[in-house]
Design a protein around this motif. Structure first.
Motif, PDB file in Angstrom:
ATOM      1  N   GLY A   1      14.077   2.127  -2.336  1.00  0.00           N
ATOM      2  CA  GLY A   1      15.256   1.328  -2.654  1.00  0.00           C
ATOM      3  C   GLY A   1      14.932   0.106  -3.506  1.00  0.00           C
ATOM      4  N   LEU A   2      13.661  -0.082  -3.850  1.00  0.00           N
ATOM      5  CA  LEU A   2      13.267  -1.182  -4.729  1.00  0.00           C
ATOM      6  C   LEU A   2      13.645  -0.862  -6.167  1.00  0.00           C
ATOM      7  N   ASP A   3      13.947  -1.883  -6.961  1.00  0.00           N
ATOM      8  CA  ASP A   3      14.122  -1.707  -8.398  1.00  0.00           C
ATOM      9  C   ASP A   3      12.759  -1.885  -9.039  1.00  0.00           C
ATOM     10  N   VAL A   4      12.316  -0.899  -9.808  1.00  0.00           N
ATOM     11  CA  VAL A   4      11.030  -0.992 -10.497  1.00  0.00           C
ATOM     12  C   VAL A   4      11.294  -1.617 -11.862  1.00  0.00           C
ATOM     13  N   VAL A   5      10.760  -2.815 -12.063  1.00  0.00           N
ATOM     14  CA  VAL A   5      11.037  -3.560 -13.287  1.00  0.00           C
ATOM     15  C   VAL A   5       9.975  -3.354 -14.363  1.00  0.00           C
ATOM     16  N   GLU A   6       8.803  -2.889 -13.966  1.00  0.00           N
ATOM     17  CA  GLU A   6       7.721  -2.732 -14.932  1.00  0.00           C
ATOM     18  C   GLU A   6       6.706  -1.729 -14.416  1.00  0.00           C
ATOM     19  N   ILE A   7       6.294  -0.807 -15.314  1.00  0.00           N
ATOM     20  CA  ILE A   7       5.210   0.125 -14.999  1.00  0.00           C
ATOM     21  C   ILE A   7       4.271   0.130 -16.198  1.00  0.00           C
ATOM     22  N   ASN A   8       3.082  -0.404 -16.004  1.00  0.00           N
ATOM     23  CA  ASN A   8       2.078  -0.455 -17.060  1.00  0.00           C
ATOM     24  C   ASN A   8       1.048   0.636 -16.817  1.00  0.00           C
TER      25      ASN A   8
ATOM     26  N   GLU B   1       0.823  -1.210   0.000  1.00  0.00           N
ATOM     27  CA  GLU B   1       0.000   0.000   0.000  1.00  0.00           C
ATOM     28  C   GLU B   1       0.857   1.261   0.000  1.00  0.00           C
ATOM     29  N   VAL B   2       1.991   1.210   0.669  1.00  0.00           N
ATOM     30  CA  VAL B   2       2.897   2.359   0.704  1.00  0.00           C
ATOM     31  C   VAL B   2       3.457   2.623  -0.685  1.00  0.00           C
ATOM     32  N   VAL B   3       3.878   1.565  -1.362  1.00  0.00           N
ATOM     33  CA  VAL B   3       4.397   1.695  -2.725  1.00  0.00           C
ATOM     34  C   VAL B   3       3.286   2.200  -3.645  1.00  0.00           C
ATOM     35  N   GLY B   4       2.059   1.739  -3.424  1.00  0.00           N
ATOM     36  CA  GLY B   4       0.917   2.192  -4.219  1.00  0.00           C
ATOM     37  C   GLY B   4       0.637   3.670  -4.046  1.00  0.00           C
ATOM     38  N   ILE B   5       0.725   4.154  -2.827  1.00  0.00           N
ATOM     39  CA  ILE B   5       0.499   5.585  -2.568  1.00  0.00           C
ATOM     40  C   ILE B   5       1.599   6.421  -3.215  1.00  0.00           C
ATOM     41  N   ILE B   6       2.840   5.973  -3.097  1.00  0.00           N
ATOM     42  CA  ILE B   6       3.951   6.689  -3.737  1.00  0.00           C
ATOM     43  C   ILE B   6       3.714   6.763  -5.242  1.00  0.00           C
ATOM     44  N   ALA B   7       3.317   5.647  -5.852  1.00  0.00           N
ATOM     45  CA  ALA B   7       3.067   5.605  -7.289  1.00  0.00           C
ATOM     46  C   ALA B   7       1.924   6.531  -7.683  1.00  0.00           C
ATOM     47  N   GLY B   8       0.839   6.528  -6.909  1.00  0.00           N
ATOM     48  CA  GLY B   8      -0.299   7.389  -7.204  1.00  0.00           C
ATOM     49  C   GLY B   8       0.039   8.862  -7.091  1.00  0.00           C
ATOM     50  N   MET B   9       0.794   9.216  -6.065  1.00  0.00           N
ATOM     51  CA  MET B   9       1.214  10.621  -5.899  1.00  0.00           C
ATOM     52  C   MET B   9       2.108  11.049  -7.055  1.00  0.00           C
TER      53      MET B   9
ATOM     54  N   GLY C   1       8.297  -7.511  -4.477  1.00  0.00           N
ATOM     55  CA  GLY C   1       9.116  -8.625  -4.038  1.00  0.00           C
ATOM     56  C   GLY C   1      10.126  -8.114  -3.028  1.00  0.00           C
ATOM     57  N   GLU C   2      11.155  -8.881  -2.762  1.00  0.00           N
ATOM     58  CA  GLU C   2      12.161  -8.446  -1.797  1.00  0.00           C
ATOM     59  C   GLU C   2      13.020  -7.314  -2.325  1.00  0.00           C
ATOM     60  N   LYS C   3      13.254  -7.300  -3.662  1.00  0.00           N
ATOM     61  CA  LYS C   3      14.126  -6.268  -4.231  1.00  0.00           C
ATOM     62  C   LYS C   3      13.517  -5.545  -5.412  1.00  0.00           C
ATOM     63  N   GLU C   4      12.398  -6.032  -5.927  1.00  0.00           N
ATOM     64  CA  GLU C   4      11.815  -5.464  -7.133  1.00  0.00           C
ATOM     65  C   GLU C   4      10.326  -5.180  -6.943  1.00  0.00           C
ATOM     66  N   ALA C   5       9.829  -4.289  -7.810  1.00  0.00           N
ATOM     67  CA  ALA C   5       8.397  -3.967  -7.798  1.00  0.00           C
ATOM     68  C   ALA C   5       7.903  -3.826  -9.227  1.00  0.00           C
TER      69      ALA C   5
END
Length: 127
Positions: free
Chosen positions: A100-107, A17-25, A62-66
């Motif tokens: 600090g996550l690596d973002v591997v895909e943004i659709n 949810e935290v990553v989702g809020i960051i993405a939405g903002m 995941g542990e290192k990717e999103a």
């Protein structure tokens, strides 16, 4: 899934949810994005307010990717591929910087076109 990192002091957990809020903002910071979409209601995209930013976002962490799916409504008159690319770049930058996550895909899923209030007022012929 939750990002879980352990160091000498303890552990750090970042919820989806935290990553989702960051993405939405980050998505709504881009000029040309009218808002996030909560899905289709009766064939029409439902635009969400600022408090529901994470609801227009699907995140897999995941542990290192999103990986992120964003459901957005664009403003009328913008060049959609340009806006979508700017959203992808801004979301990737924000998530990677803050988590600090690596973002591997943004659709990007364009769910609708928003019209400004000024445009709607012009369509009224009689007042």
């Amino acid at each position: 899934m939750v990002k879980n990192e352990t160091n000498d002091v303890g552990s750090i957990r970042i919820a989806d949810e935290v990553v989702g809020i960051i993405a939405g903002m980050a998505a709504t910071e881009i000029s040309g994005v009218a808002g996030m979409s909560g899905g289709l209601v009766g064939g029409i995209a439902e635009m969400l307010g600022k408090k529901n930013l994470a609801k227009g976002v699907k995140v897999e962490v995941g542990e290192k990717e999103a990986a992120v799916d964003l459901y957005i409504i664009v403003e009328y008159g913008v060049r959609i591929p340009d806006v979508a690319l700017q959203v992808q770049e801004n979301v990737k930058r924000a998530i990677e910087m803050m988590t600090g996550l690596d973002v591997v895909e943004i659709n990007i899923h364009i769910q609708g076109v928003g019209f400004s209030q000024d445009t709607r007022d012009e369509d009224i012929r009689v007042r």
